[in-house]
Every structure is written in structure tokens, then in C-alpha cells.
Design a protein around this motif. Structure first.
Motif, mmCIF file in Angstrom:
data_model
loop_
_atom_site.group_PDB
_atom_site.id
_atom_site.type_symbol
_atom_site.label_atom_id
_atom_site.label_comp_id
_atom_site.label_asym_id
_atom_site.label_seq_id
_atom_site.Cartn_x
_atom_site.Cartn_y
_atom_site.Cartn_z
ATOM 1 N N THR A 23 30.602 82.154 136.221
ATOM 2 C CA THR A 23 29.812 80.935 136.069
ATOM 3 C C THR A 23 30.000 80.099 137.334
ATOM 4 O O THR A 23 31.046 80.149 137.986
ATOM 5 C CB THR A 23 30.205 80.186 134.771
ATOM 6 O OG1 THR A 23 29.106 79.368 134.386
ATOM 7 C CG2 THR A 23 31.469 79.364 134.932
ATOM 8 N N PRO A 65 26.442 82.136 133.649
ATOM 9 C CA PRO A 65 25.900 81.289 132.584
ATOM 10 C C PRO A 65 25.434 79.925 133.100
ATOM 11 O O PRO A 65 24.424 79.394 132.645
ATOM 12 C CB PRO A 65 27.073 81.168 131.610
ATOM 13 C CG PRO A 65 27.833 82.441 131.810
ATOM 14 C CD PRO A 65 27.731 82.732 133.283
ATOM 15 N N HIS A 99 25.511 72.673 129.360
ATOM 16 C CA HIS A 99 26.532 72.809 130.405
ATOM 17 C C HIS A 99 27.291 71.482 130.565
ATOM 18 O O HIS A 99 26.686 70.464 130.914
ATOM 19 C CB HIS A 99 25.885 73.149 131.747
ATOM 20 C CG HIS A 99 24.912 74.283 131.689
ATOM 21 N ND1 HIS A 99 25.296 75.587 131.422
ATOM 22 C CD2 HIS A 99 23.561 74.322 131.873
ATOM 23 C CE1 HIS A 99 24.222 76.377 131.459
ATOM 24 N NE2 HIS A 99 23.160 75.631 131.725
ATOM 25 N N SER A 127 29.433 77.941 128.490
ATOM 26 C CA SER A 127 28.890 78.415 129.778
ATOM 27 C C SER A 127 29.822 77.989 130.906
ATOM 28 O O SER A 127 29.917 78.651 131.936
ATOM 29 C CB SER A 127 27.488 77.844 130.006
ATOM 30 O OG SER A 127 27.557 76.443 130.194
#
Ligand code: R5P
Length: 299
Positions: free
Chosen positions: A57, A88, A251, A275
Motif C-alpha cells: 500500500t 490498496p 483510507h 487499506s
């Protein structure tokens, strides 16, 4: 392409990568990253399979991009014929034009940096505004932007929120995903108008004088960064009589001090997907990624 699938995870991505590996039946290995005294990085991978996933990520991207590219290169050199980047959170998507003379269009630059190293990129709710589709940014490779609406809807439905709940998108860009969550939860939704005058200076407005007495408001956003947007929305709803305001983000980038300011503004709870690893995490993205990758990789 068929054959064994492996997932190599960059540092700090081990737990979500492990969950994804479990769903896909893939071997999970960790990329070993060491830093030399001069700040340069050495990367070492385990032997890859012909089809490999690199899991990273991309919050705090400046520290992550160079090791990520080194790892992708090592996978290719080691025999990976097909490499999928699972990121993500995809960084630098918000700067999608030069807002002032002389600024770099970061979104396009980052896409050009990543494209040569991967055959496919999979991410969740990238912040696309003027660029309508992720594929347009990555013309030479397969690019997939997954919607988190079903994950957020599942969470809200589990609250058994009832008639007093209403979903709020804090700006016009949030309208599409707020609407998608509203349709899945069968809850009403509205969209605020936002103006930003600086990183932490945000104002939101509602086009009418509506009150929210006894209502429980879910502010839904793709990103909570400084928290300025959520704070402005909470102040508006509290001033108009809302019983409670809480926030759900795909997020969560905010720091502890931001969380304190958000709480002080009357937001009773913040929940996010994993994420990005964050103390507000309440939703795992692995099932969403697993479902998409199973179909994409024909597993
Ligand atoms: C902006 O358009 C995004 O959708 C978010 O609303 C924004 O990034 C949130 O940032 P902050 O928490 O700093 O207000």
C-alpha cells in the motif's frame, strides 16, 4: 497464464498480504528490505513464481517507491513473467492537474513511474476526479480500481442504524460512493458543497436550511487526511441538531493529533478499511481484493 501464484509483501504489509494469500491459496513471502548508512536500499526477494503479486500500500510513498521498484525488478529478474501490483491505497492521485503554474501533475508522473514494472495494478477507490478512469492513467497495463461501497455498506448495515441514520458525502466528489453505499444500505443520503482554502482550512455548506434533530449522521469519504473535511462536516451537522456524527473512510491517513481534533469536533467514532494500517481500521479489504483477483487471474 496459469500456474502457481505467490504474494511478496513489502515491509509493514505482511498482515493484509497474509489474509489475501489465505483467500487466494497463494504462497506468501516477505521482501527483505535493508537500508545502508547512506540511505540507499537493498532489496531481496524469495524465489518468485511465474505469476507473482507484489503487495504494497502506498501511503507515505516517498519512502516506499524506490524499494517497491527494486522489488519488482528482482521479481522479474527472478523469473516472474506476470507481476501484479496490489496497492490498496494508491498515492499521489489527488494532484491530477497543475493547479498553479510550475506544479508537477503528480498523478501522471506516478503512473509513468509504476507502469513499466507491472503487468497489472489493482487498487481501491483511487482519488480520481478529473481523470475519470484508472485505465486512462495506465494505458499499457491492466489497471483495476475497486469500489469499497459494498464493504462500507456491510459495516453500516451491521450497525442496525434504523430510521434516524443518514449518509453524508462531504463534497461533490464523494457523491458517487455515498450514493452507492446508500443504495446498498437503503439509507437516505445527501451531499455537501466543500471549499478548501488550505490544507487544514475547509468549509462545507448545505444548500438548504434543513435541520437534523435526533439524526445520526455517517460522514463517508474516500480519504481522511488532516481531518479538516470531517471536522467541518461534523460542525455543520452538530450546529443543526444532529444527535451524533461519525465518520467512515476508505483510507485513513490521519495522525493521532488529527484524531484528537476530529473527536473534539464531536465525531463520536471513526472507522476505516485496512487499506492502510491505522488505529481506526474496522474493515478488512482482503475479501474484496481476493474476489477481484480470483476472477482477474482466473483462479
Ligand atoms: C478530497 O476531495 C477527498 O475526497 C477528501 O475529502 C480529502 O482528501 C480529505 O482530506 P482532509 O481530511 O485533509 O480534509
Amino acid at each position: 497464464m496459469s500456474g502457481a501464484l505467490s504474494i511478496a509483501s513489502m515491509p509493514d504489509n505482511e498482515a493484509p498480504a497474509d489474509r489475501l494469500a489465505g483467500i487466494l491459496g497463494a504462497v506468501h513471502t516477505q521482501v527483505d528490505v535493508t537500508t545502508f548508512p547512506d540511505g540507499e536500499t537493498k532489496v531481496r526477494i524469495a524465489a518468485p513464481t511465474p505469476r507473482s503479486i507484489l503487495y504494497c500500500t502506498l501511503d507515505h510513498p516517498n519512502d516506499k517507491l524506490a524499494p517497491l521498484i527494486l522489488a519488482a525488478s528482482a521479481l522479474r529478474e527472478g523469473g516472474a513473467a506476470e507481476i501484479t501490483l496490489v496497492a490498496p491505497y494508491l498515492c499521489y492521485m489527488r494532484q491530477d492537474c497543475a493547479f498553479h503554474q510550475g506544479e508537477a501533475v503528480s498523478q501522471k508522473v506516478i503512473a509513468k513511474v509504476l507502469s513499466p514494472w507491472f503487468d497489472r495494478i489493482v487498487t481501491i477507490e483511487p482519488h480520481l476526479h478529473r481523470t475519470r478512469r484508472l485505465e486512462l492513467l495506465f494505458p499499457g497495463i491492466r489497471a483495476q480500481a475497486l469500489s469499497a461501497a459494498s464493504l462500507l455498506a456491510e459495516l453500516i448495515s451491521g450497525d442496525d442504524a434504523g430510521d434516524s441514520a443518514i449518509l453524508a458525502g462531504p463534497d461533490v466528489e464523494a457523491r458517487a460512493w455515498t450514493k452507492a453505499v446508500a443504495e446498498k444500505t437503503r439509507l437516505p443520503f445527501l451531499t455537501l458543497a466543500k471549499s478548501r482554502h488550505g490544507s487544514r482550512n475547509v468549509q462545507v455548506q448545505l444548500e438548504n436550511e434543513r435541520r437534523f434533530d435526533s439524526m445520526n449522521i455517517y460522514v463517508i469519504d474516500d480519504v481522511i487526511s488532516t481531518g479538516g473535511t470531517v471536522i467541518a462536516a461534523a460542525e455543520l451537522f452538530r450546529a443543526r441538531g444532529a444527535e451524533s456524527v461519525e465518520a467512515i473512510a476508505v483510507h485513513a491517513l490521519c495522525r493521532d493529533a488529527d484524531l484528537d481534533r476530529i473527536a473534539a469536533a464531536g465525531v463520536r467514532r471513526i472507522r476505516s478499511t485496512d487499506s492502510i494500517a491505522h488505529k481506526t481500521n474496522a474493515i478488512a479489504v482482503a475479501p474484496l481484493l481476493g474476489d477481484a483477483l480470483s476472477r482477474e487471474l482466473d483462479l
